[in-house]
Design a protein around this motif. Sequence first.
Motif, PDB file in Angstrom:
ATOM      1  N   SER A 127      28.726  65.469  87.585  1.00 44.95           N
ATOM      2  CA  SER A 127      27.847  65.774  86.451  1.00 44.95           C
ATOM      3  C   SER A 127      28.200  67.062  85.723  1.00 44.95           C
ATOM      4  CB  SER A 127      26.397  65.853  86.928  1.00 44.95           C
ATOM      5  OG  SER A 127      26.247  66.883  87.900  1.00 44.95           O
ATOM      6  N   ASP A 128      28.884  67.998  86.402  1.00 47.59           N
ATOM      7  CA  ASP A 128      29.219  69.262  85.750  1.00 47.59           C
ATOM      8  C   ASP A 128      30.658  69.314  85.248  1.00 47.59           C
ATOM      9  OD1 ASP A 128      30.185  69.223  88.355  1.00 47.59           O
ATOM     10  OD2 ASP A 128      29.961  71.392  88.643  1.00 47.59           O
ATOM     11  N   PRO A 184      29.523  67.413  79.461  1.00 52.73           N
ATOM     12  CA  PRO A 184      29.126  67.115  80.844  1.00 52.73           C
ATOM     13  C   PRO A 184      27.902  66.195  80.895  1.00 52.73           C
ATOM     14  CG  PRO A 184      29.555  69.453  80.575  1.00 52.73           C
ATOM     15  CD  PRO A 184      29.569  68.864  79.197  1.00 52.73           C
ATOM     16  N   GLY A 185      27.937  65.265  81.834  1.00 53.78           N
ATOM     17  CA  GLY A 185      26.800  64.381  82.042  1.00 53.78           C
ATOM     18  C   GLY A 185      26.676  63.235  81.065  1.00 53.78           C
ATOM     19  N   THR A 186      27.660  63.071  80.164  1.00 50.03           N
ATOM     20  CA  THR A 186      27.536  62.029  79.131  1.00 50.03           C
ATOM     21  C   THR A 186      28.434  60.825  79.368  1.00 50.03           C
ATOM     22  OG1 THR A 186      29.256  63.028  77.712  1.00 50.03           O
ATOM     23  CG2 THR A 186      26.984  63.805  77.421  1.00 50.03           C
ATOM     24  N   LYS A 224      27.407  57.314  78.206  1.00 49.94           N
ATOM     25  CA  LYS A 224      26.223  56.711  78.823  1.00 49.94           C
ATOM     26  C   LYS A 224      25.273  56.140  77.780  1.00 49.94           C
ATOM     27  CE  LYS A 224      26.191  59.567  83.007  1.00 49.94           C
ATOM     28  NZ  LYS A 224      25.455  60.589  83.797  1.00 49.94           N
ATOM     29  N   ASP A 230      30.329  57.693  81.686  1.00 56.06           N
ATOM     30  CA  ASP A 230      30.178  56.820  82.852  1.00 56.06           C
ATOM     31  C   ASP A 230      31.370  55.879  83.056  1.00 56.06           C
ATOM     32  OD1 ASP A 230      29.833  54.990  80.821  1.00 56.06           O
ATOM     33  OD2 ASP A 230      27.742  54.512  81.307  1.00 56.06           O
TER      34      ASP A 230
END
Length: 283
Positions: free
Chosen positions: A98-99, A199-201, A134, A203
């Motif tokens: 995630s980071d 970050p976190g976007t 995502k 998948d």
Amino acid sequence: MKKYLTVPLTALMLLGALVSSASAEAMAAQAGSLVRQAVQAGKMASQAAPTTCTSLSIDCVVSQNSGYNTGIYPHGVKTYFSWYAGGPAATGNGAPPSDFSSLTGWGQIYPQAGSSNVAANIYIKDYRVFVHLKGGGWQLVQDQATNSIGGYHYVADFSNNSFSAMGLDVQSDGSVRMDSPPSGHNDHFWIEPRGSYDPGTVDGVFSMAQLRTDSASANLIANFGGDWWRNTSAPYLYQNGVFVNNPGIGMGSWVRLTTTYQYFFFTTMTKSQLQAEPPPPLR
């Protein structure tokens, strides 16, 4: 023509991320029978899974990224290495930590085990790497048209992280010509600089390129993969069997090079996901 050499970015990612080291030597004898079974399975799989792709299609992407053992193997790689028969596209690393905010697409070329080989030139063009967001949609993060191809001749099994220079020549059409692997080595190459995303976007990932050789007597095989990176400048760091800053995403099946361009794919997405939202080159 422009000629350049670059520094390695992915050094030992295959050896450590996809291979069990200390226990592997002790398991070699037991692995022999498994390899023989894999070879037979590979022959059957290769009949059911056409991995040579001369046109763009989702079926071709899936055929190279579903873990098929195509029955062709890299010369100089230990038969008990988990990636000796190629690999499924992703085993737990389909999405980045995630980071993390970066990644690098890479490929590798080997002489085919059990076949004669001659020196040849290899050409790569249109190498592109996309990440799937995502919230939906695709983002182009690396593109040979605006980025560079770097790489080296590594010892075939990446032992001691040993490598030598590899010629990389940009051609007038934008493709890059590289030397074929010398005895006991491979061609390991990547796009640079690293690609970026928020970050976190992300998948998933999808990449594609076209490869060919200029000699029908060069029995060469290749596959593509990628590494997630913490950011665009994080150093290579391997500690206690873990790639701290660049966990491997995975790799696709081995495919033979021909004297005409063919497509090589790497993706972590399933067939149904690709059908629901195709990456831009497949629309």
